[in-house]
Design a protein around this motif. Structure first.
Motif, short mmCIF file in Angstrom:
data_model
loop_
_atom_site.label_atom_id
_atom_site.label_comp_id
_atom_site.label_asym_id
_atom_site.label_seq_id
_atom_site.Cartn_x
_atom_site.Cartn_y
_atom_site.Cartn_z
N SER A 49 -0.86 -1.85 -8.04
CA SER A 49 -2.05 -1.02 -7.93
C SER A 49 -2.97 -1.19 -9.13
O SER A 49 -4.19 -1.33 -8.99
N THR B 209 -4.61 -4.69 -9.04
CA THR B 209 -5.64 -4.77 -8.01
C THR B 209 -6.93 -4.12 -8.47
O THR B 209 -8.02 -4.70 -8.34
N THR B 210 -6.83 -2.92 -9.02
CA THR B 210 -8.02 -2.20 -9.50
C THR B 210 -8.72 -2.98 -10.60
O THR B 210 -9.95 -3.13 -10.60
N CYS C 251 3.40 0.40 -8.93
CA CYS C 251 2.36 0.86 -9.85
C CYS C 251 1.64 -0.32 -10.49
O CYS C 251 0.41 -0.29 -10.65
N TYR D 52 -0.19 5.19 2.77
CA TYR D 52 -1.43 5.19 1.98
C TYR D 52 -2.30 6.39 2.32
O TYR D 52 -2.89 7.03 1.44
N ASP E 8 -8.70 -0.73 -2.95
CA ASP E 8 -7.25 -0.69 -3.14
C ASP E 8 -6.52 -1.86 -2.49
O ASP E 8 -5.28 -1.89 -2.49
N LEU F 243 0.84 -1.20 0.00
CA LEU F 243 0.00 0.00 0.00
C LEU F 243 0.87 1.24 0.00
O LEU F 243 2.01 1.23 0.48
#
Length: 537
Positions: A419, A422-423, A416, A338, A441, A328
């Protein structure tokens, strides 16, 4: 009052809405970006069928135990010998009823032998069972290139090639594989001191201390921080290592509802007003135990609100970042990063090296006085063997990579990529109609299965499609909240995720797992009832 759908709202309901809005407005000031979590309610029919399934399995379990007692069915169980019947039993037969009659039916989904690096893809040893999962036999075949969707390898550092592997190999040649002593005797290497200085700099704290085992970092250090006359306020979903450490400390333990700040504040207020039971003396210390990411729920701690309460009531905060450190924040420095908070607001920062760093062990960071105290009083520091040198080097190299001190941008690229993965993964599952828990997130993605028969079926069907998954049921989760838990990694390519998602969708249709009643391709409504539902989530 009439809302846009012409629903008449009672006056007391308006008051409730007004209070919720005020609370929401006050909390918004603590957050720099939208905090979205979802815990969709279990459909009533699914809940009823789940309870019925467990009921039927229990009835058949008692029937099979009866047949075993009367020798109609072969017994594979550990039992007391007949000549020992007058002694105190070593094996409590009834206490293992669940393991014997329910878990054994789906035991083939766990403890699968892996014969490769547990990276984005892995190789599994094929095995069969001749006696319905009581024993297993290896066939000699290997299942190649199984997509690994269950490993905590968030940043992809669990690998046997690259700079981390090379540095660990060189360290092994120089230092060996073990120290064979504690830190306080002759097991304190220069590598350990280098690691601790690096961890302190990474976290943004004064000092830190490393331990050889993540579980022991919690269970052996909490008793050194608080004891009799102290009060521990623990989140109901805290990891068992936190629970064990709290129990070993001898402090009074009170549990608050998961991520529920109103409940936490009530307990804090009551603790200060009433003091200790019977004597009503003030508590010697009040310690709040929380986690950054909750590994079974995929939810992220509401840290800004916890810190605000901690400051308001003069309590201490113990933050477990086992799953959030490295996974995070824009710099990979956990839930503090975060939310863009000051690390000094957290009294005890704990985390492990077993996830994002591809190693083993744990750490505690904080003020220098705290670390100096733990060096003398922590059971894990005094009695446990020092961390293995190659593991220490693995952590140092991977952490420098995340910080960009290796001269490359590889660490930032992995952050990056994690992230983005995950999205994408969470959005696709939501669009398919699955019920998924947690924060948008969070790289931990629980997909709800509910029914006991579907736990084993989902794991087997996914493996048939060359996807390795982790399925979880009671007692690790509430009895009607069985789930599959996916862990997204920066090592996953978009092609791997698409293949996994297609397989999940196919198995979801086969097992009828798409339970979600929310909009699949649109945003949620913005009327007052949707506001209430989102606040309840």
């Amino acid at each position: 009052c009439i809302c846009k759908y012409n629903y008449h709202i009672p006056y007391n309901y308006l008051i409730y809405l007004f209070r919720l809005y005020n609370h929401h407005a006050s909390c918004t000031l603590l957050y720099k970006k939208t905090f979205v979590e979802s815990f969709e309610e279990t459909p009533l029919l699914v809940a009823v069928l789940t309870y019925m399934g467990y009921g039927i399995l229990t009835i058949f379990g008692y029937l099979r135990d009866f047949l075993r007692d009367w020798k109609f069915e072969k017994c594979h169980l550990a039992r007391e010998r007949e000549e020992q019947k007058d002694f105190v039993p070593l094996y409590q037969d009834f206490e293992n009823f669940y393991t014997r009659n329910l878990y054994m039916r789906i035991r083939d989904n766990w403890n699968r032998p892996i014969c490769s690096v547990p990276g984005a893809k892995m190789d599994l040893v094929e095995r069969v069972t001749p006696d319905y999962n009581w024993t297993f036999e290896h066939t000699g075949n290997v299942l190649k290139d199984v997509i690994n969707m269950g490993s905590y390898n968030y940043l992809g550092f669990a690998e046997n090639t690259g700079t981390c592997a090379d540095a660990a190999s060189e360290c092994t040649v120089k230092y060996g594989v073990g120290v064979s002593s504690t830190r306080q005797e002759i097991g304190n290497l220069d590598k350990h001191k280098e690691l601790e200085k690096l961890v302190a700099r990474f976290l943004g704290v004064e000092s830190s201390m490393a331990f050889g085992m993540g579980f022991a970092t919690n269970s052996m250090n909490i008793p050194a921080l608080t004891g009799k006359g102290g009060l521990i306020l623990s989140d109901e979903l805290n990891h068992v290592s936190l629970v064990l450490g709290a129990r070993l400390s001898g402090s009074t333990i009170r549990v608050f509802k998961h991520n529920n700040m109103q409940n936490l504040e009530k307990l804090l207020r009551d603790a200060i007003v009433h003091g200790q039971p019977r004597t009503h003396r003030p508590w010697k210390k009040i310690l709040i135990l929380v986690e950054g990411i909750y590994s079974m729920e995929g939810s992220i701690l509401r840290l800004p609100e916890v810190i605000a309460l901690k400051k308001k009531y003069k309590a201490y905060l113990y933050l477990d970042e086992a799953h959030s450190i490295g996974a995070l924040g824009p710099r990979g420095r956990g839930v503090v990063d975060y939310f863009g908070l000051d690390p000094s607001d957290v009294d005890i920062m704990m985390g492990t090296f077993t996830k994002s760093f591809g190693a083993a062990g744990g750490y505690i960071g904080g003020k220098k006085e705290l670390i100096d105290y733990l060096c003398l009083h922590s059971h894990s520091a005094v009695h446990a063997t020092s961390m293995s040198p190659p593991i220490t080097q693995q952590i140092i190299t991977s952490m420098k990579c995340i910080m960009g001190e290796d001269g490359t941008t590889l660490g930032q690229e992995r952050l990056c990529q994690l992230s983005e993965n995950t999205t994408y993964f969470r959005r696709r599952l939501h669009e398919m109609g699955f019920i998924i828990y947690g924060n948008n997130d969070s790289p931990v993605v629980p997909l709800m299965l509910y029914m006991p028969a579907k736990i084993g079926a989902f794991g087997r069907e996914m493996l048939k499609r060359n996807i390795g998954t982790v399925v979880v049921g009671f007692p690790a989760t509430p009895i009607i909240e069985s789930r599959a838990r996916f862990c997204v990694s920066a090592a996953h390519t978009r092609e791997m995720l698409d293949k996994a998602l297609n397989a999940i969708s196919e198995v979801g249709d086969l097992l009828q797992l798409k339970y979600s009643r929310k909009n699949r391709h649109g945003s949620e409504g913005t009327d007052c009832f949707s506001f209430l539902e989102s606040h309840q989530d």
